[in-house]
Design a protein around this motif. Structure first.
Motif, mmCIF file in Angstrom:
data_model
loop_
_atom_site.group_PDB
_atom_site.id
_atom_site.type_symbol
_atom_site.label_atom_id
_atom_site.label_comp_id
_atom_site.label_asym_id
_atom_site.label_seq_id
_atom_site.Cartn_x
_atom_site.Cartn_y
_atom_site.Cartn_z
ATOM 1 N N ASP A 1 0.828 -1.213 0.000
ATOM 2 C CA ASP A 1 0.000 0.000 0.000
ATOM 3 C C ASP A 1 0.861 1.262 0.000
ATOM 4 O O ASP A 1 0.565 2.227 -0.705
ATOM 5 C CB ASP A 1 -0.931 0.017 1.205
ATOM 6 C CG ASP A 1 -2.056 -0.993 1.095
ATOM 7 O OD1 ASP A 1 -2.339 -1.458 -0.033
ATOM 8 O OD2 ASP A 1 -2.653 -1.319 2.141
ATOM 9 N N LEU A 2 1.922 1.248 0.779
ATOM 10 C CA LEU A 2 2.815 2.412 0.818
ATOM 11 C C LEU A 2 3.516 2.632 -0.520
ATOM 12 O O LEU A 2 3.668 3.765 -0.970
ATOM 13 C CB LEU A 2 3.856 2.238 1.922
ATOM 14 C CG LEU A 2 3.364 2.475 3.340
ATOM 15 C CD1 LEU A 2 4.449 2.110 4.337
ATOM 16 C CD2 LEU A 2 2.938 3.915 3.535
ATOM 17 N N ILE A 3 3.930 1.552 -1.158
ATOM 18 C CA ILE A 3 4.587 1.668 -2.466
ATOM 19 C C ILE A 3 3.599 2.192 -3.504
ATOM 20 O O ILE A 3 3.949 3.054 -4.320
ATOM 21 C CB ILE A 3 5.210 0.330 -2.881
ATOM 22 C CG1 ILE A 3 6.382 0.010 -1.952
ATOM 23 C CG2 ILE A 3 5.658 0.357 -4.344
ATOM 24 C CD1 ILE A 3 6.940 -1.393 -2.108
ATOM 25 N N ASP A 4 2.368 1.698 -3.464
ATOM 26 C CA ASP A 4 1.336 2.202 -4.377
ATOM 27 C C ASP A 4 1.104 3.702 -4.168
ATOM 28 O O ASP A 4 0.991 4.465 -5.128
ATOM 29 C CB ASP A 4 0.021 1.453 -4.184
ATOM 30 C CG ASP A 4 0.062 0.033 -4.710
ATOM 31 O OD1 ASP A 4 0.977 -0.290 -5.495
ATOM 32 O OD2 ASP A 4 -0.829 -0.750 -4.321
ATOM 33 N N GLU A 5 1.028 4.107 -2.908
ATOM 34 C CA GLU A 5 0.828 5.520 -2.602
ATOM 35 C C GLU A 5 2.014 6.352 -3.082
ATOM 36 O O GLU A 5 1.840 7.444 -3.628
ATOM 37 C CB GLU A 5 0.616 5.714 -1.100
ATOM 38 C CG GLU A 5 0.342 7.132 -0.697
ATOM 39 C CD GLU A 5 -0.968 7.690 -1.239
ATOM 40 O OE1 GLU A 5 -1.113 8.923 -1.222
ATOM 41 O OE2 GLU A 5 -1.840 6.926 -1.690
#
Length: 57
Positions: free
Chosen positions: A39-43
């Motif tokens: 999720d952090l990488i996507d963000e």
């Protein structure tokens, strides 16, 4: 230290978004939960793309 002055608000916003993307990646690297990391990488990707769009404006 005095903050960098930009010619337009879009450039300033782009700089802040790019910094937030780097922050997301820094947190993701140190985290063990793979779903949270993803999720952090996507963000970070979303923030980076938006920062690039604003930097071109």
């Amino acid at each position: 230290m005095k903050p960098i002055s930009f010619a337009s608000p879009a450039q300033s916003r782009a700089q802040r978004l790019a910094q937030e993307a780097r922050n997301c990646l820094a947190i993701a690297v140190g985290h063990t939960d793979t779903a949270f990391t993803a999720d952090l990488i996507d963000e970070a990707m979303r923030l980076t793309l938006r920062a690039r769009e604003l930097a071109k404006a």
